[in-house]
Write an enzyme that holds these catalytic residues in place. Sequence first.
Site, PDB file in Angstrom:
ATOM      1  N   GLU A 150      48.256  44.032  38.488  1.00  0.00           N
ATOM      2  CA  GLU A 150      47.291  43.801  37.400  1.00  0.00           C
ATOM      3  C   GLU A 150      47.373  44.929  36.378  1.00  0.00           C
ATOM      4  O   GLU A 150      47.339  46.109  36.745  1.00  0.00           O
ATOM      5  CB  GLU A 150      45.882  43.743  38.006  1.00  0.00           C
ATOM      6  CG  GLU A 150      44.737  43.847  37.031  1.00  0.00           C
ATOM      7  CD  GLU A 150      43.405  44.097  37.730  1.00  0.00           C
ATOM      8  OE1 GLU A 150      42.511  44.684  37.092  1.00  0.00           O
ATOM      9  OE2 GLU A 150      43.245  43.714  38.907  1.00  0.00           O
ATOM     10  N   LYS A 181      35.920  39.109  43.206  1.00  0.00           N
ATOM     11  CA  LYS A 181      36.182  40.540  43.290  1.00  0.00           C
ATOM     12  C   LYS A 181      34.855  41.256  43.544  1.00  0.00           C
ATOM     13  O   LYS A 181      34.001  41.324  42.664  1.00  0.00           O
ATOM     14  CB  LYS A 181      36.807  41.015  41.972  1.00  0.00           C
ATOM     15  CG  LYS A 181      36.916  42.518  41.810  1.00  0.00           C
ATOM     16  CD  LYS A 181      37.461  42.848  40.427  1.00  0.00           C
ATOM     17  CE  LYS A 181      37.399  44.331  40.140  1.00  0.00           C
ATOM     18  NZ  LYS A 181      37.959  44.657  38.812  1.00  0.00           N
TER      19      LYS A 181
END
Length: 216
Positions: free
Chosen positions: A45, A133
């Site tokens: 990411e 998340k």
Amino acid sequence: MVNTKLFSWKLYHQAPIVGIVRNLPIDTVLKIAQAYSEAGLNTIEITMNTKSASEIIATLRHKFPNLNVGAGTVCTDDDLDKAIDAGAQFIVTPIINEAIIKKTVALNIPVFPGAFTPTEIYKAWSLGASAVKVFPATQLGVSYIKDVLAPLNKIKLLPTGGITEGNIKSFFEAGAVGVGMGSSLISKTHISNDDYEGLKKHFIKIRSQIEEFVQI
């Protein structure tokens, strides 16, 4: 032209760690990605508050077609549009932004929204999150993941923040489907010493902690 290949869940499950890269120049990120790939890690990411984030994402997509390359710290529609235009294969947010989640789901792109409380976690999941998340997980710890999953056992959780080589296995034992790791994975010491072989060994060592949880 950006590679349009979709996010690979098969690659993700082979190494369910999302490596978070923030505020590093593109030349350094390319060296990290090479070590990352060679170590058997597959999902990386780039945060959108990194300078030239769009360029980095697009370059990684071109040079490392074997990686899942996504965009993190996506907080606004503008962030999302730039990430998608760059070719991001998944989207990560630190917050619940309903518009971003719905738009990403409509585009059939995996999205991992950030949430903290059980109510927020359930809301993010209900909006179509691929996994939630749990952020920041630093103060919450492993027991929190286990406690949340007791009543919300169908929700996929991806704790982020405070995950280390020493505790990563315990998060998977508690039921996490993956983890997000920043500085504890992307070692500044190795990078500052230009030791990418050492960084690769560091990646391999962390991945080895969760061998029993990977799906080949």
